[in-house]
Structure formats: C-alpha cells, structure tokens
Design an enzyme around this catalytic site. Structure first.
Site, PDB file in Angstrom:
ATOM      1  N   CYS A  54       0.875  -1.234  -0.032  1.00  0.00           N
ATOM      2  CA  CYS A  54       0.070  -0.040   0.021  1.00  0.00           C
ATOM      3  C   CYS A  54       0.997   1.387   0.021  1.00  0.00           C
ATOM      4  O   CYS A  54       0.324   2.487  -0.335  1.00  0.00           O
ATOM      5  CB  CYS A  54      -1.087  -0.209   1.213  1.00  0.00           C
ATOM      6  SG  CYS A  54      -1.977  -1.605   1.301  1.00  0.00           S
ATOM      7  N   ASN A  98     -10.187  -0.017  -0.276  1.00  0.00           N
ATOM      8  CA  ASN A  98      -8.887   0.141  -0.151  1.00  0.00           C
ATOM      9  C   ASN A  98      -8.239  -0.625  -1.421  1.00  0.00           C
ATOM     10  O   ASN A  98      -8.159  -1.704  -1.802  1.00  0.00           O
ATOM     11  CB  ASN A  98      -8.242  -0.891   1.051  1.00  0.00           C
ATOM     12  CG  ASN A  98      -6.827  -0.738   1.168  1.00  0.00           C
ATOM     13  OD1 ASN A  98      -6.069  -0.409   0.303  1.00  0.00           O
ATOM     14  ND2 ASN A  98      -6.439  -1.414   2.491  1.00  0.00           N
ATOM     15  N   HIS A 106      -3.319   7.094   2.250  1.00  0.00           N
ATOM     16  CA  HIS A 106      -3.910   5.818   1.671  1.00  0.00           C
ATOM     17  C   HIS A 106      -5.158   5.448   2.125  1.00  0.00           C
ATOM     18  O   HIS A 106      -5.405   5.823   3.522  1.00  0.00           O
ATOM     19  CB  HIS A 106      -2.854   4.898   2.198  1.00  0.00           C
ATOM     20  CG  HIS A 106      -3.356   3.165   2.015  1.00  0.00           C
ATOM     21  ND1 HIS A 106      -3.724   2.882   0.745  1.00  0.00           N
ATOM     22  CD2 HIS A 106      -3.459   2.280   2.889  1.00  0.00           C
ATOM     23  CE1 HIS A 106      -4.264   1.837   1.006  1.00  0.00           C
ATOM     24  NE2 HIS A 106      -3.927   1.335   2.042  1.00  0.00           N
TER      25      HIS A 106
HETATM   26  N1  COA Z   1     -19.394  -8.579   8.239  1.00  0.00           N
HETATM   27  C1  COA Z   1     -19.994  -8.922   9.633  1.00  0.00           C
HETATM   28  N2  COA Z   1     -19.161  -9.299  10.483  1.00  0.00           N
HETATM   29  C2  COA Z   1     -17.952  -9.464  10.269  1.00  0.00           C
HETATM   30  C3  COA Z   1     -17.363  -9.191   9.017  1.00  0.00           C
HETATM   31  C4  COA Z   1     -17.985  -8.513   7.938  1.00  0.00           C
HETATM   32  N3  COA Z   1     -17.484  -8.322   6.736  1.00  0.00           N
HETATM   33  N4  COA Z   1     -15.914  -9.197   9.223  1.00  0.00           N
HETATM   34  C5  COA Z   1     -15.724  -9.616  10.558  1.00  0.00           C
HETATM   35  N5  COA Z   1     -16.966  -9.765  11.025  1.00  0.00           N
HETATM   36  C6  COA Z   1     -17.123 -10.023  12.430  1.00  0.00           C
HETATM   37  C7  COA Z   1     -16.233 -11.148  13.003  1.00  0.00           C
HETATM   38  O1  COA Z   1     -16.284 -12.334  12.855  1.00  0.00           O
HETATM   39  C8  COA Z   1     -16.358 -10.779  14.632  1.00  0.00           C
HETATM   40  O2  COA Z   1     -17.253 -11.368  15.055  1.00  0.00           O
HETATM   41  P1  COA Z   1     -17.230 -12.031  16.618  1.00  0.00           P
HETATM   42  O3  COA Z   1     -17.134 -11.102  17.468  1.00  0.00           O
HETATM   43  O4  COA Z   1     -18.659 -13.021  16.576  1.00  0.00           O
HETATM   44  O5  COA Z   1     -16.031 -12.959  16.655  1.00  0.00           O
HETATM   45  C9  COA Z   1     -16.863  -9.134  14.604  1.00  0.00           C
HETATM   46  O6  COA Z   1     -17.213  -8.872  13.265  1.00  0.00           O
HETATM   47  C10 COA Z   1     -15.871  -8.235  14.931  1.00  0.00           C
HETATM   48  O7  COA Z   1     -14.705  -8.400  14.244  1.00  0.00           O
HETATM   49  P2  COA Z   1     -13.124  -7.774  14.417  1.00  0.00           P
HETATM   50  O8  COA Z   1     -12.387  -8.048  13.700  1.00  0.00           O
HETATM   51  O9  COA Z   1     -12.965  -7.650  15.854  1.00  0.00           O
HETATM   52  O10 COA Z   1     -13.665  -6.290  13.974  1.00  0.00           O
HETATM   53  P3  COA Z   1     -12.842  -4.863  14.314  1.00  0.00           P
HETATM   54  O11 COA Z   1     -13.617  -3.913  15.051  1.00  0.00           O
HETATM   55  O12 COA Z   1     -11.304  -5.260  14.516  1.00  0.00           O
HETATM   56  O13 COA Z   1     -12.813  -4.446  12.731  1.00  0.00           O
HETATM   57  C11 COA Z   1     -11.767  -3.919  10.806  1.00  0.00           C
HETATM   58  C12 COA Z   1     -12.154  -5.198  11.764  1.00  0.00           C
HETATM   59  C13 COA Z   1     -10.751  -5.230   9.757  1.00  0.00           C
HETATM   60  C14 COA Z   1     -12.488  -3.343  10.173  1.00  0.00           C
HETATM   61  C15 COA Z   1     -10.563  -3.201  11.475  1.00  0.00           C
HETATM   62  O14 COA Z   1      -9.568  -4.184  12.276  1.00  0.00           O
HETATM   63  C16 COA Z   1      -9.535  -2.547  10.683  1.00  0.00           C
HETATM   64  O15 COA Z   1      -9.997  -1.637   9.973  1.00  0.00           O
HETATM   65  N6  COA Z   1      -8.243  -2.856  10.633  1.00  0.00           N
HETATM   66  C17 COA Z   1      -7.535  -2.166   9.790  1.00  0.00           C
HETATM   67  C18 COA Z   1      -7.540  -2.969   8.211  1.00  0.00           C
HETATM   68  C19 COA Z   1      -6.809  -2.334   7.349  1.00  0.00           C
HETATM   69  O16 COA Z   1      -7.074  -0.844   7.266  1.00  0.00           O
HETATM   70  N7  COA Z   1      -6.256  -2.814   6.394  1.00  0.00           N
HETATM   71  C20 COA Z   1      -5.414  -2.542   5.263  1.00  0.00           C
HETATM   72  C21 COA Z   1      -4.169  -1.709   5.816  1.00  0.00           C
HETATM   73  S1  COA Z   1      -3.240  -1.350   4.356  1.00  0.00           S
END
Ligand code: COA
Length: 320
Positions: free
Chosen positions: A111, A277, A247
């Site tokens: 990225c 993204n 980004h």
């Molecule tokens: N739809 C519905 N539920 C979803 C899901 C989706 N697309 N993806 C995951 N879940 C669920 C998970 O299974 C989890 O369920 P559980 O609590 O029953 O186990 C719940 O949602 C929470 O998941 P979690 O991973 O704890 O969510 P989060 O609050 O950390 O958010 C992201 C996840 C990915 C949005 C967040 O971590 C994030 O933005 N991280 C940065 C990622 C990024 O920017 N990457 C690229 C960088 S270049």
C-alpha cells in the site's frame, strides 16, 4: 531541483459492487462494513486487468500533464497484483503507449508502493539520470482475496492511478519512508509454493490474510509520526498544509490520524467510500480525483502518506 507532479490520471473498473451486493453472497451487511470502515462500494474487475487499467490511467495522466510518450524517461508501477510475473506491468504500459525511450520496472511496497515509486523517481532526478517519469499504483486485489473470508474481502477494490512527475524548481519538499519486516505477517499474501519435482506437492491457491487490529494499531501510530517528520524536515507546521491525502484503508484510521495531528477532518479528502482500499493505487487515485475536482491550486502544500503491507510506510510533503 525538486520533483513535481505535473499530471494525474486514474482508471476504475466498470462494475460497481455495493455493500448490499456483498450481503447477498456472504454473511455481512452495509451497516457492519460502512460503520467500521467508511466503505460503501468498490469497483471489481470483470474483463479489465492491472495492465489495461494502468494504460488508461497513464494516458489520462500524460494528457493532463501535456506530455507525450517520447518525453518519458522512466516508468515505475507499484503493484502486488501484476497480470504477469514477467513482463512487468510497466513494460506492458511502455509498449502500449509507445514510450520507446523509457526504462520500465515494477516495485512491490504494497500500500506504500506509490510513495516509494515517487521517492525512486526523485532520487533518479536528483542524480541527473532522468528528467520525466510516469509513476503508478495499480491493483486487481480481487484476484488475491479469499471470497469466503468476510473479514478481508469486503475491504478491498481494484483500480489504477498514475502521475507524471518531472524535475522542476518546486514540488517535493520532504520525504520520509520506512519498513518493519519483523511485523510483516500481520498483512500477508503468499506467492506460489514450491512445486518442483523434489517436493511434488499439490498447488494450493494462496489468498490475503490480515490481523486487522494489529494493522490498525500500526497505522494510527506510524502515520502521524511519519507526517510529523516530513513536516519538520520541510520546516512546515500542520496549519501550513492544505490537504492530507492518505492511503484509503479505513475512515477510522484517517479520523484517528487527523485527531492525533490536531487537524480538521475536512483537510483529509477521501475516496474510500466508493473505491475501498486499492493498496498502491489508493493515493494516486485520490490525488487524481482531487486534481480533477479542482481542489488543487498552484502553491498549495499537500501531504501524501501511504502505509500497509511489508510493513511499510512513506510520506511526502509537496508544493502543488
Ligand atoms: N461482516 C460482518 N461481520 C464481520 C465481518 C463482515 N464483513 N468481518 C468480520 N466480522 C465479524 C467478526 O467475525 C467478529 O465477530 P465475532 O465477534 O462474533 O467473532 C466481529 O465482526 C468483530 O470483528 P473484529 O475483527 O474484532 O472487528 P474490528 O472492530 O477489529 O474491525 C476491521 C475489523 C478490519 C474493520 C478493523 O480491524 C480495521 O479496519 N483494521 C485495519 C485494516 C486495514 O486497514 N488494513 C489495510 C491496511 S493497508
């Protein structure tokens, strides 16, 4: 001598896939995706390829810059999803646009790739080797997503962004970049495994895996520090900056960076609501949207910042 962006271009695939569309094929919802990420829709390729979108983005950037193919000395494409291992996407662009004099190669800094490409062009310009370059970030990330893994596949999209850069009197004022390979596995996609006659293992397909919370923590700490370093180096303050083009990974990351820098979110334009993204392509696509929407005026000070897989990051402050 400074490196100046003199033209921008971009290309997105035709097909729009909304969060509601995704909720019909997997257990997710518009509410979950948009509230956690700010993403409402993304474009995914059907017939388009990394090269076909890159060629269109390049031609738009050259037209915007008023530069012809024979003026291009260097083509650098930042991508983790080239259509071929070889030839490189940049060589495909060179052939398609007829930039016969150009040297062309791809780089992989995930990225942060567009930012690294900008810095490479700057180093070539400063050394006097080249004068005009076409730099791109281009991805078809939908090819390397596990469409059964809702926690990653909903976040990413496809597209290409390009910029023509030239050695000039103003432009890039300061640059900061870094890598932290020790934390690389938090955002990974393995290449083909060894399948030679010594091992003869069946070929598994490999897809992207991510520890979202670790990536989030990395981004919200590393990006503000990197931006502060480029501002210090340029002798500027956050108040001197007209726009911060980051980004486009997640709206919460952008909001957190704005808060940590004590800058209004209004100064952080976004494209992630309609693009998702797109890794290396995010920054140049956003820049092209800002340019074509008339946001960028000569003399403005803009911060660009990319971050992600590797882990890697790169920030720049430039005068438009
Ligand atoms: N739809 C519905 N539920 C979803 C899901 C989706 N697309 N993806 C995951 N879940 C669920 C998970 O299974 C989890 O369920 P559980 O609590 O029953 O186990 C719940 O949602 C929470 O998941 P979690 O991973 O704890 O969510 P989060 O609050 O950390 O958010 C992201 C996840 C990915 C949005 C967040 O971590 C994030 O933005 N991280 C940065 C990622 C990024 O920017 N990457 C690229 C960088 S270049």
């Amino acid at each position: 001598m400074r490196t100046r962006i003199i033209g921008t271009g971009s290309c997105l695939p035709e097909t729009v896939v909304t969060n509601d569309d995704l909720s019909k094929i997997m257990d997710t919802s518009d509410e979950w995706i948009s509230s956690r990420t700010g993403i409402r829709e993304r474009r995914l390729v059907k017939e388009e390829t990394t090269a076909s979108m890159s060629i269109k983005a390049s031609m738009r950037a050259m037209e915007n810059a008023g530069v012809s193919a024979d003026e291009i000395d260097l083509i650098i494409v930042a991508t983790i999803t080239g259509d071929y291992v070889t030839p490189s996407t940049s060589c495909e662009i060179q052939a398609a646009i007829g930039a016969d004099r150009a040297v062309a190669f791809d780089i992989n800094a995930a990225c942060s790739g567009f930012m690294f490409a900008l810095h490479i062009a700057d180093a070539y310009f400063k050394s006097g080797i080249y004068k005009t370059a076409l730099i791109l970030g281009a991805e078809t990330l939908s090819r390397i997503m596990d469409w059964n893994d809702r926690s990653t596949c909903v976040l990413f999209g496809d597209g290409a962004g390009a910029a023509v850069v030239r050695a000039d009197e103003t432009g890039l004022l300061a640059y900061d970049q870094g890598s932290d390979g020790a934390r690389g596995k938090v955002l990974a996609c393995r290449n083909r495994k060894n399948n030679n006659p010594l091992v003869k293992k069946p070929m598994d397909m490999e897809y992207t895996s991510m520890d979202g919370q670790e990536v989030y923590k990395f981004a919200v700490t590393t990006v503000p520090s990197s931006i502060k370093r480029v501002l210090d180096e340029a002798g500027l303050k956050v108040e001197d900056i007209d726009y911060f083009a980051l980004h486009q990974a997640n709206i919460r990351i952008i909001q957190s960076v704005a808060k940590r820098l004590k800058v209004s979110e209004d100064k952080f334009p976004t494209s992630l609501d309609h693009c998702g993204n797109i890794s290396a392509a995010s920054v140049p696509i956003l820049l092209d949207e800002m340019n074509r929407n008339g946001l960028l005026k000569p003399g403005m000070k803009i911060v660009l910042s990319g971050f992600g897989g590797g882990l890697t990051w790169g920030s720049a402050v430039l005068e438009w």
